[in-house]
Design a protein around this motif. Structure first.
Motif, short mmCIF file in Angstrom:
data_model
loop_
_atom_site.label_atom_id
_atom_site.label_comp_id
_atom_site.label_asym_id
_atom_site.label_seq_id
_atom_site.Cartn_x
_atom_site.Cartn_y
_atom_site.Cartn_z
N LEU A 85 0.84 -1.20 0.00
CA LEU A 85 0.00 0.00 0.00
C LEU A 85 0.87 1.25 0.00
N GLY A 86 1.97 1.22 0.75
CA GLY A 86 2.90 2.35 0.76
C GLY A 86 3.49 2.61 -0.62
N ILE A 89 0.86 4.31 -2.69
CA ILE A 89 0.68 5.71 -2.29
C ILE A 89 1.81 6.57 -2.84
N ALA A 92 1.31 6.99 -6.48
CA ALA A 92 0.20 7.91 -6.75
C ALA A 92 0.63 9.36 -6.56
N ILE A 93 1.40 9.62 -5.53
CA ILE A 93 1.90 10.98 -5.31
C ILE A 93 2.80 11.40 -6.47
N ILE A 104 -3.83 11.03 -7.63
CA ILE A 104 -3.83 10.96 -6.17
C ILE A 104 -5.22 10.58 -5.65
N GLY A 108 -4.44 6.92 -5.26
CA GLY A 108 -3.91 7.17 -3.92
C GLY A 108 -4.94 7.06 -2.82
N SER A 109 -6.12 7.64 -3.04
CA SER A 109 -7.14 7.63 -1.99
C SER A 109 -7.56 6.24 -1.53
N ALA A 111 -5.86 3.51 -1.60
CA ALA A 111 -4.73 2.92 -0.88
C ALA A 111 -4.54 3.57 0.49
N ILE A 112 -4.71 4.88 0.57
CA ILE A 112 -4.59 5.59 1.85
C ILE A 112 -5.67 5.12 2.81
#
Length: 124
Positions: A85-86, A89, A92-93, A104, A108-109, A111-112
């Motif tokens: 997941l990291g 993220i 995605a960033i 993102i 990203g969302s 996964a966050i």
């Protein structure tokens, strides 16, 4: 909370399998052109790069699936999920900064959120 974590992590894995299919197999199709807002010429010129990106997304999905389905040790499962997941993220960033800001949100969302719920589900 543990069930919610598994569902969210599974969703992120499926999302990245979908991205694999889009980038590796549907890049030059009508759907790929529409989703990525490309001309056929741009899609043709970037098809090899897209396949490479798709493969990486597949590895991210495979890591999450492996953790969910094949790791029985709770600590190792948690660490593996957090690692993948990291990675998603961070990707995605980077993608939001270098390619398309909406990455993102779309990648990203989920996964966050999955990371937060996974953390809460495993908090001692």
């Amino acid at each position: 909370m543990k069930i919610a974590s598994k569902i969210l992590v599974g969703f992120v894995a499926v999302e990245h399998l979908f991205i694999l299919v889009l980038e590796m197999f549907l890049w030059q199709s009508e759907l790929g052109l529409k989703i990525f807002k490309m001309t056929p010429e741009v899609a043709s010129a970037s098809a090899t790069l897209a396949k490479n990106q798709g493969l990486y997304n597949g590895f991210l999905a495979a890591g999450l699936i492996w953790a969910l389905g094949f790791i029985s040790d709770k600590s190792q499962k948690y660490q593996t999920i957090v690692f993948f997941l990291g990675c998603i993220i961070v990707a995605a960033i980077f993608g939001a900064v270098t390619a398309k800001p909406s990455i993102i949100i779309s990648q990203g969302s989920p996964a966050i959120i999955a990371l937060i719920v996974t953390y809460l589900a495993n908090k001692k």
